[in-house]
Design a protein around this motif. Sequence first.
Motif, PDB file in Angstrom:
ATOM      1  N   VAL A  61     -24.159   3.999 -18.040  1.00 40.46           N
ATOM      2  CA  VAL A  61     -24.544   5.413 -18.121  1.00 40.46           C
ATOM      3  C   VAL A  61     -23.696   6.200 -17.124  1.00 40.46           C
ATOM      4  O   VAL A  61     -23.845   6.045 -15.919  1.00 40.46           O
ATOM      5  N   ASN A 120     -31.385   9.605 -14.807  1.00 41.23           N
ATOM      6  CA  ASN A 120     -31.930   9.353 -16.141  1.00 41.23           C
ATOM      7  C   ASN A 120     -31.858   7.883 -16.560  1.00 41.23           C
ATOM      8  O   ASN A 120     -31.940   7.568 -17.745  1.00 41.23           O
ATOM      9  N   THR A 126     -33.040   1.250 -19.286  1.00 41.66           N
ATOM     10  CA  THR A 126     -32.725   2.097 -20.429  1.00 41.66           C
ATOM     11  C   THR A 126     -32.458   3.527 -19.983  1.00 41.66           C
ATOM     12  O   THR A 126     -32.885   3.960 -18.915  1.00 41.66           O
ATOM     13  N   ARG A 127     -31.770   4.241 -20.831  1.00 40.87           N
ATOM     14  CA  ARG A 127     -31.365   5.610 -20.521  1.00 40.87           C
ATOM     15  C   ARG A 127     -32.304   6.605 -21.190  1.00 40.87           C
ATOM     16  O   ARG A 127     -32.693   6.431 -22.346  1.00 40.87           O
ATOM     17  N   ILE A 128     -32.677   7.663 -20.459  1.00 36.16           N
ATOM     18  CA  ILE A 128     -33.487   8.742 -21.026  1.00 36.16           C
ATOM     19  C   ILE A 128     -32.568   9.684 -21.804  1.00 36.16           C
ATOM     20  O   ILE A 128     -31.565  10.161 -21.277  1.00 36.16           O
ATOM     21  N   ASP A 129     -32.914   9.918 -23.051  1.00 41.85           N
ATOM     22  CA  ASP A 129     -32.112  10.795 -23.894  1.00 41.85           C
ATOM     23  C   ASP A 129     -32.232  12.244 -23.407  1.00 41.85           C
ATOM     24  O   ASP A 129     -33.334  12.786 -23.307  1.00 41.85           O
ATOM     25  N   MET A 130     -31.101  12.856 -23.118  1.00 44.32           N
ATOM     26  CA  MET A 130     -31.097  14.237 -22.608  1.00 44.32           C
ATOM     27  C   MET A 130     -30.719  15.255 -23.681  1.00 44.32           C
ATOM     28  O   MET A 130     -30.605  16.436 -23.392  1.00 44.32           O
ATOM     29  N   GLN A 131     -30.505  14.797 -24.924  1.00 42.32           N
ATOM     30  CA  GLN A 131     -30.084  15.695 -25.982  1.00 42.32           C
ATOM     31  C   GLN A 131     -31.137  16.773 -26.238  1.00 42.32           C
ATOM     32  O   GLN A 131     -32.302  16.479 -26.506  1.00 42.32           O
TER      33      GLN A 131
END
Length: 434
Positions: A61, A120, A126-131
């Motif tokens: 990330v 994030n 896991t990555r937090i979706d920032m979209q």
Amino acid sequence: MVAIIKTGYSIHKVFYYNENKVKENVAECIGAGNYPIDVDKMGLTVKLNRFLKQLELNENVKRNSMHISINFDPSENHSKEKLMAIADTYMEKIGFGEQPYLVYQHHDSGHAHIHLVSINVQRDGTRIDMQNIGKNRSEPARKEIEELFGLVKAQANKNSTDFHLKPIISGKIQYGRSESKKAITNVLTQVLSSYKYASLPELNAVLKQYNVLADRGNEDSKMFKAKGLMYRILDDNGKPIGVPIKASLFYNKPTLKFLEEKFASNTTNEVSDIRRVKNAIDMAFFKAQISLTELVQLLEKDGINTVFRKNAEGLLYGITYVDHTTKCVFNGSTLGKQYSAKAIQERCEPISQAEQKMAGLNNRKLQEITFKTPNSQIIAALFGDDFQNNKYVGSDTIMRQLWDMLTQSEQTAAYLPYELRNKKKKRKGQSNNR
């Protein structure tokens, strides 16, 4: 309440920005979320390492930091306990309730506001979706929090301008190193990351709108040869005033090396962005006998500033267009030969010096210009031969529709300088049945 979210590639930069504010006694760290001990018992290393350790769980990330500012109406003055409650509730509602985060209260502006620093990458890697986090999560959270805590509600037109970059009025700055640095930092923080510029002159075209200049010195100076850079505040006449400050003294180190990397990565050749500026210029010339001053004013109303470059003799040799809506900067030649300084002068004819003075050019040796290409030919060039008939040019309603269509942005942004001065009046539609 207004919430502004920015993501980045460096948690160090965001963290030290806020900690340096604490050092300067213009901010304080008032709380933390998901840290093992109270914030007043933590040093810098403990605060930062909490972020770094969790980021190590997913090194793939790259855009991993989040910096949020929550701004309140100038009439509001909340306690630290209430500010922390607002911060905790906001982070929970946008999906960051389990993330480590720090909360800073800043005291360097006329309205109360806090900054939240977080990452994030989650505990499981896991990555937090920032979209679309602003539209989908932040906006609903803001409205709920305003109701829950009884805050002054943000009004779309008013509050959207309250916390955007405002032009610096140099007379109000108390010159001297500390005040100058604070004023310049405010401009650099917002301009460097949000505008697309591919050279120092293009960057300065933006900075000069806010009375700031990035200065390398003349080509024979030691600073220029050593690739040094200083930032200066300009007065209302564009002249440097106050103490220049080395780029290396700012927290984010906006040195020439840093800027050259930005020049290489910035791309301002998006077709839609270029088309918006070109069409705005072409449409501005539909008015007969348009002057240089009028051209500048028409483009300014559409969020585009025109910056002229002149030599020592006062002759115009370059034009730069700054589009505050798309945040793009274009040299005239980038748009095409017909938009360069030379081509524009060839397409226009000068008027008398008496008329120049009447136009309010303050006796400067600038020529006013008259556009010579017929409107019908411009219509044909823009829309094809089907539109060349003069009846289209004579219709105010159609011309307004064409203007709106051509100059609309494919991005959403607020252009502050014009909006602060005047609110656009809605034009009443007129029916013209023939």
